[in-house]
Design a protein around this motif. Structure first.
Motif, PDB file in Angstrom:
ATOM      1  N   ARG A  59       0.704  -1.130   0.080  1.00 33.98           N
ATOM      2  CA  ARG A  59      -0.063   0.073   0.147  1.00 33.98           C
ATOM      3  C   ARG A  59       0.799   1.229   0.184  1.00 33.98           C
ATOM      4  O   ARG A  59       0.530   2.405  -0.835  1.00 33.98           O
ATOM      5  CB  ARG A  59      -0.880   0.119   1.192  1.00 33.98           C
ATOM      6  CG  ARG A  59      -1.696   1.372   1.510  1.00 33.98           C
ATOM      7  CD  ARG A  59      -2.914   1.402   0.441  1.00 33.98           C
ATOM      8  NE  ARG A  59      -3.566   2.674   0.615  1.00 33.98           N
ATOM      9  CZ  ARG A  59      -3.284   3.720  -0.021  1.00 33.98           C
ATOM     10  NH1 ARG A  59      -2.057   4.036  -0.397  1.00 33.98           N
ATOM     11  NH2 ARG A  59      -3.917   4.967   0.276  1.00 33.98           N
ATOM     12  N   THR A  60       1.883   1.338   0.833  1.00 36.58           N
ATOM     13  CA  THR A  60       2.767   2.479   0.879  1.00 36.58           C
ATOM     14  C   THR A  60       3.568   2.761  -0.380  1.00 36.58           C
ATOM     15  O   THR A  60       3.950   3.807  -1.049  1.00 36.58           O
ATOM     16  CB  THR A  60       3.584   2.354   2.056  1.00 36.58           C
ATOM     17  OG1 THR A  60       2.968   1.933   3.255  1.00 36.58           O
ATOM     18  CG2 THR A  60       4.249   3.454   2.405  1.00 36.58           C
ATOM     19  N   ILE A  61       4.156   1.699  -1.109  1.00 35.14           N
ATOM     20  CA  ILE A  61       4.718   1.604  -2.377  1.00 35.14           C
ATOM     21  C   ILE A  61       3.912   2.098  -3.255  1.00 35.14           C
ATOM     22  O   ILE A  61       4.150   3.050  -4.079  1.00 35.14           O
ATOM     23  CB  ILE A  61       5.048   0.028  -2.802  1.00 35.14           C
ATOM     24  CG1 ILE A  61       6.387  -0.215  -1.897  1.00 35.14           C
ATOM     25  CG2 ILE A  61       5.773   0.285  -4.159  1.00 35.14           C
ATOM     26  CD1 ILE A  61       6.790  -1.584  -1.948  1.00 35.14           C
ATOM     27  N   LEU A  62       2.593   1.862  -3.522  1.00 34.16           N
ATOM     28  CA  LEU A  62       1.352   2.502  -4.339  1.00 34.16           C
ATOM     29  C   LEU A  62       1.344   3.903  -4.130  1.00 34.16           C
ATOM     30  O   LEU A  62       1.176   4.714  -4.905  1.00 34.16           O
ATOM     31  CB  LEU A  62       0.344   1.669  -4.180  1.00 34.16           C
ATOM     32  CG  LEU A  62       0.112   0.072  -4.442  1.00 34.16           C
ATOM     33  CD1 LEU A  62      -1.063  -0.360  -4.137  1.00 34.16           C
ATOM     34  CD2 LEU A  62       0.426   0.035  -6.033  1.00 34.16           C
ATOM     35  N   SER A  63       1.557   4.285  -2.916  1.00 34.21           N
ATOM     36  CA  SER A  63       1.272   5.720  -2.549  1.00 34.21           C
ATOM     37  C   SER A  63       2.439   6.759  -3.135  1.00 34.21           C
ATOM     38  O   SER A  63       2.328   7.915  -2.775  1.00 34.21           O
ATOM     39  CB  SER A  63       0.956   5.869  -0.940  1.00 34.21           C
ATOM     40  OG  SER A  63       2.175   5.701  -0.309  1.00 34.21           O
ATOM     41  N   GLN A  64       3.734   6.064  -3.281  1.00 35.03           N
ATOM     42  CA  GLN A  64       4.807   6.939  -3.411  1.00 35.03           C
ATOM     43  C   GLN A  64       4.499   7.813  -4.651  1.00 35.03           C
ATOM     44  O   GLN A  64       3.940   7.392  -5.882  1.00 35.03           O
ATOM     45  CB  GLN A  64       6.044   6.047  -3.840  1.00 35.03           C
ATOM     46  CG  GLN A  64       6.428   5.220  -2.407  1.00 35.03           C
ATOM     47  CD  GLN A  64       7.522   4.345  -3.044  1.00 35.03           C
ATOM     48  OE1 GLN A  64       7.855   4.014  -4.016  1.00 35.03           O
ATOM     49  NE2 GLN A  64       8.025   3.566  -1.840  1.00 35.03           N
ATOM     50  N   ASN A  65       4.806   9.163  -4.386  1.00 35.06           N
ATOM     51  CA  ASN A  65       4.661   9.978  -5.721  1.00 35.06           C
ATOM     52  C   ASN A  65       3.262  10.179  -6.321  1.00 35.06           C
ATOM     53  O   ASN A  65       2.840  10.497  -7.515  1.00 35.06           O
ATOM     54  CB  ASN A  65       5.620   9.669  -6.790  1.00 35.06           C
ATOM     55  CG  ASN A  65       6.801   9.582  -6.456  1.00 35.06           C
ATOM     56  OD1 ASN A  65       7.511  10.716  -5.754  1.00 35.06           O
ATOM     57  ND2 ASN A  65       7.595   8.627  -6.418  1.00 35.06           N
ATOM     58  N   PRO A  73      -7.585   3.159  -4.886  1.00 37.76           N
ATOM     59  CA  PRO A  73      -8.178   2.484  -6.049  1.00 37.76           C
ATOM     60  C   PRO A  73      -7.472   1.274  -6.510  1.00 37.76           C
ATOM     61  O   PRO A  73      -7.826   0.161  -6.854  1.00 37.76           O
ATOM     62  CB  PRO A  73      -8.706   3.419  -7.102  1.00 37.76           C
ATOM     63  CG  PRO A  73      -8.856   4.502  -6.554  1.00 37.76           C
ATOM     64  CD  PRO A  73      -7.696   4.642  -5.495  1.00 37.76           C
ATOM     65  N   ALA A  74      -5.916   1.779  -6.623  1.00 38.45           N
ATOM     66  CA  ALA A  74      -5.100   0.665  -7.105  1.00 38.45           C
ATOM     67  C   ALA A  74      -4.759  -0.458  -6.142  1.00 38.45           C
ATOM     68  O   ALA A  74      -4.724  -1.556  -6.251  1.00 38.45           O
ATOM     69  CB  ALA A  74      -3.733   1.344  -7.400  1.00 38.45           C
ATOM     70  N   HIS A  75      -4.870  -0.110  -4.785  1.00 44.48           N
ATOM     71  CA  HIS A  75      -4.893  -1.013  -3.681  1.00 44.48           C
ATOM     72  C   HIS A  75      -5.900  -1.887  -3.664  1.00 44.48           C
ATOM     73  O   HIS A  75      -5.689  -3.112  -3.549  1.00 44.48           O
ATOM     74  CB  HIS A  75      -4.599   0.037  -2.309  1.00 44.48           C
ATOM     75  CG  HIS A  75      -4.703  -1.000  -1.070  1.00 44.48           C
ATOM     76  ND1 HIS A  75      -5.943  -1.231  -0.550  1.00 44.48           N
ATOM     77  CD2 HIS A  75      -3.954  -1.823  -0.518  1.00 44.48           C
ATOM     78  CE1 HIS A  75      -5.828  -2.015   0.361  1.00 44.48           C
ATOM     79  NE2 HIS A  75      -4.641  -2.515   0.444  1.00 44.48           N
ATOM     80  N   LEU A  78      -5.737  -4.370  -6.523  1.00 45.97           N
ATOM     81  CA  LEU A  78      -4.945  -5.488  -6.266  1.00 45.97           C
ATOM     82  C   LEU A  78      -5.273  -6.241  -5.264  1.00 45.97           C
ATOM     83  O   LEU A  78      -5.136  -7.710  -5.483  1.00 45.97           O
ATOM     84  CB  LEU A  78      -3.484  -4.824  -5.622  1.00 45.97           C
ATOM     85  CG  LEU A  78      -2.380  -5.834  -5.654  1.00 45.97           C
ATOM     86  CD1 LEU A  78      -0.892  -4.752  -5.747  1.00 45.97           C
ATOM     87  CD2 LEU A  78      -2.202  -6.020  -4.216  1.00 45.97           C
ATOM     88  N   MET A  79      -5.970  -5.932  -4.225  1.00 53.27           N
ATOM     89  CA  MET A  79      -6.372  -6.893  -3.170  1.00 53.27           C
ATOM     90  C   MET A  79      -7.406  -7.679  -3.571  1.00 53.27           C
ATOM     91  O   MET A  79      -7.636  -8.945  -3.203  1.00 53.27           O
ATOM     92  CB  MET A  79      -6.567  -6.045  -1.858  1.00 53.27           C
ATOM     93  CG  MET A  79      -5.405  -5.452  -1.063  1.00 53.27           C
ATOM     94  SD  MET A  79      -4.125  -6.460  -0.613  1.00 53.27           S
ATOM     95  CE  MET A  79      -4.902  -7.746   0.326  1.00 53.27           C
ATOM     96  N   ALA A  80      -8.293  -7.089  -4.502  1.00 54.40           N
ATOM     97  CA  ALA A  80      -9.545  -7.943  -4.975  1.00 54.40           C
ATOM     98  C   ALA A  80      -8.968  -8.897  -5.939  1.00 54.40           C
ATOM     99  O   ALA A  80      -9.685  -9.970  -5.905  1.00 54.40           O
ATOM    100  CB  ALA A  80     -10.402  -6.908  -5.614  1.00 54.40           C
ATOM    101  N   ILE A 104      -2.878  -2.067 -11.135  1.00 54.92           N
ATOM    102  CA  ILE A 104      -2.221  -0.834 -10.177  1.00 54.92           C
ATOM    103  C   ILE A 104      -1.941   0.479 -10.992  1.00 54.92           C
ATOM    104  O   ILE A 104      -1.680   1.423 -10.480  1.00 54.92           O
ATOM    105  CB  ILE A 104      -1.064  -1.268  -9.285  1.00 54.92           C
ATOM    106  CG1 ILE A 104       0.250  -1.440 -10.242  1.00 54.92           C
ATOM    107  CG2 ILE A 104      -1.292  -2.373  -8.534  1.00 54.92           C
ATOM    108  CD1 ILE A 104       1.573  -1.519  -9.473  1.00 54.92           C
ATOM    109  N   SER A 105      -2.339   0.072 -12.108  1.00 59.66           N
ATOM    110  CA  SER A 105      -2.338   1.464 -13.257  1.00 59.66           C
ATOM    111  C   SER A 105      -2.792   2.821 -12.756  1.00 59.66           C
ATOM    112  O   SER A 105      -2.247   3.834 -12.891  1.00 59.66           O
ATOM    113  CB  SER A 105      -2.921   1.337 -14.479  1.00 59.66           C
ATOM    114  OG  SER A 105      -4.132   1.272 -14.538  1.00 59.66           O
TER     115      SER A 105
END
Length: 268
Positions: A59-65, A73-75, A78-80, A104-105
Motif C-alpha cells: 500500500r505504501t509503495i503504491l502511494s509513492q509520488n 483504488p489501485a490498492h 490489487l487486493m480484490a 495498479i495503473s
C-alpha cells in the motif's frame, strides 16, 4: 484544497484494524509537541497498527509520488484480484508483471511500482518464508532492526519503512516524513531549514512524545493539504486564515511580497 485530494487522510484509521488512539493534549513541552497538540484539536480521529505488514508495504509503495485518491483504488483492485492478505506475497511472485502493472495503473508509475512490489514479495519469501512470518517480524521484532531490514530492500525508503512500522506494527515514536511533513516542519521552524527528510524525522521523533508521533504524521499531512500547501499556504492571503499562524516561523513564506520559496532557499 485541491479537488484531487480526499477530505480526510485515509492512510490510517479503523480500516487498518488498529485501536483508535486517544487524544491527550499536554502543555507542549516542545514547539513540535505544541503543534501536534493543536493539530489534535482539529484532526484527532486515527488508529494505528493492525494492518497486515506486507499489504501495508504494498500500500505504501503504491502511494509513492501520488495522492491517496489515486493510490487507494489501485490498492483495492490489487487486493480484490490477488488477495487474501495473508498469502499476498506468495501470490504476487507468480503473477505476470504486465498483469500486475495493469491492475495498479491508477497509482501511476505502474511499471516501476510493479517491479518494486514483486521484488519485495520475493524478498519476503526468501527471508521469512511466508507473508504471515513477515507480519510477525514487523509486529514483534526490534523496531530499529525492522527498519534497517526494510531499508535494505531496493525501492523501500525511510518513509515507506516507517509507515510499515506505524500502520502495521503500531510502533510508538515513529514519525514518517513525506513531502508534506518535510515542508511543514521546516517552514514552521520545528527543524532546520536545510534539514533533509531523515534529519526532520530525527527532530520530530526527539521532540514529540512517542504516543503522539503517529498522529502527528497523519495530521500534519492533512494540515498540509488544507492549509500549508507548497505553493500557496493560507497565511499568504490572510494570516488569520491559518489556525497555526501564531506558532509558525513562516520560513520561506513572505506575505508582503506574495512569495513562497523552499525553506532551504530562504535567507538566513
Amino acid at each position: 484544497m485541491p479537488d484531487d485530494e480526499p477530505t480526510e487522510n485515509i492512510s490510517g484509521g479503523p480500516g487498518g484494524g488498529g485501536i483508535a488512539a486517544e487524544f491527550q493534549p499536554g502543555e507542549g513541552a516542545t514547539p513540535a509537541e505544541a503543534v501536534v497538540d493543536r493539530l489534535g484539536e482539529m484532526y484527532w480521529q486515527k488508529a494505528y497498527g493492525g494492518q497486515d505488514a506486507f499489504e501495508c508495504l504494498v500500500r505504501t509503495i503504491l502511494s509513492q509520488n501520488t495522492s491517496d485518491k489515486a493510490s487507494q483504488p489501485a490498492h483495492d483492485q490489487l487486493m480484490a484480484r490477488y488477495g487474501p492478505e495473508d498469502e499476498l506475497a506468495e501470490t504476487l511472485v507468480d503473477v505476470s508483471q504486465d498483469d500486475l502493472a495493469e491492475t495498479i495503473s491508477a497509482a501511476g508509475l505502474y511499471n516501476q511500482k510493479s517491479t518494486v512490489i514483486q521484488r519485495a514479495a520475493e524478498w519476503v519469501l526468501d527471508e521469512f518464508g511466508s507473508t504471515t512470518a513477515f507480519d510477525e517480524y514487523v509486529r514483534d521484532g526490534n523496531p530499529d532492526d525492522v527498519r534497517g531490514t526494510l531499508l535494505g530492500v531496493k525501492g523501500v525508503g525511510p518513509k515507506t519503512a516507517d509507515c510499515v512500522l506505524l500502520f502495521s506494527g503500531g510502533r510508538g515514536g515513529v514519525f514518517p516524513v513525506d513531502t508534506h511533513v518535510h515542508r511543514i516542519a521546516r517552514r514552521m521552524g520545528l527543524a532546520p531549514a536545510d534539514a533533509d527528510h531523515e534529519d526532520v524525522r530525527e527532530y520530530l521523533e526527539r521532540d514529540v512524545p512517542a504516543e503522539k508521533c503517529g498522529f502527528g504524521h497523519t495530521a500534519m499531512i492533512q494540515f498540509g493539504r488544507e492549509y500549508c500547501t507548497a505553493r500557496k499556504p493560507a497565511c499568504l492571503d490572510d494570516p488569520e486564515a491559518c489556525p497555526l499562524a501564531d506558532v509558525c516561523d513562516q520560513v520561506g513564506v513572505y506575505p508582503e511580497t506574495d512569495e513562497v520559496v523552499d525553506p532551504a532557499d530562504a535567507p538566513d
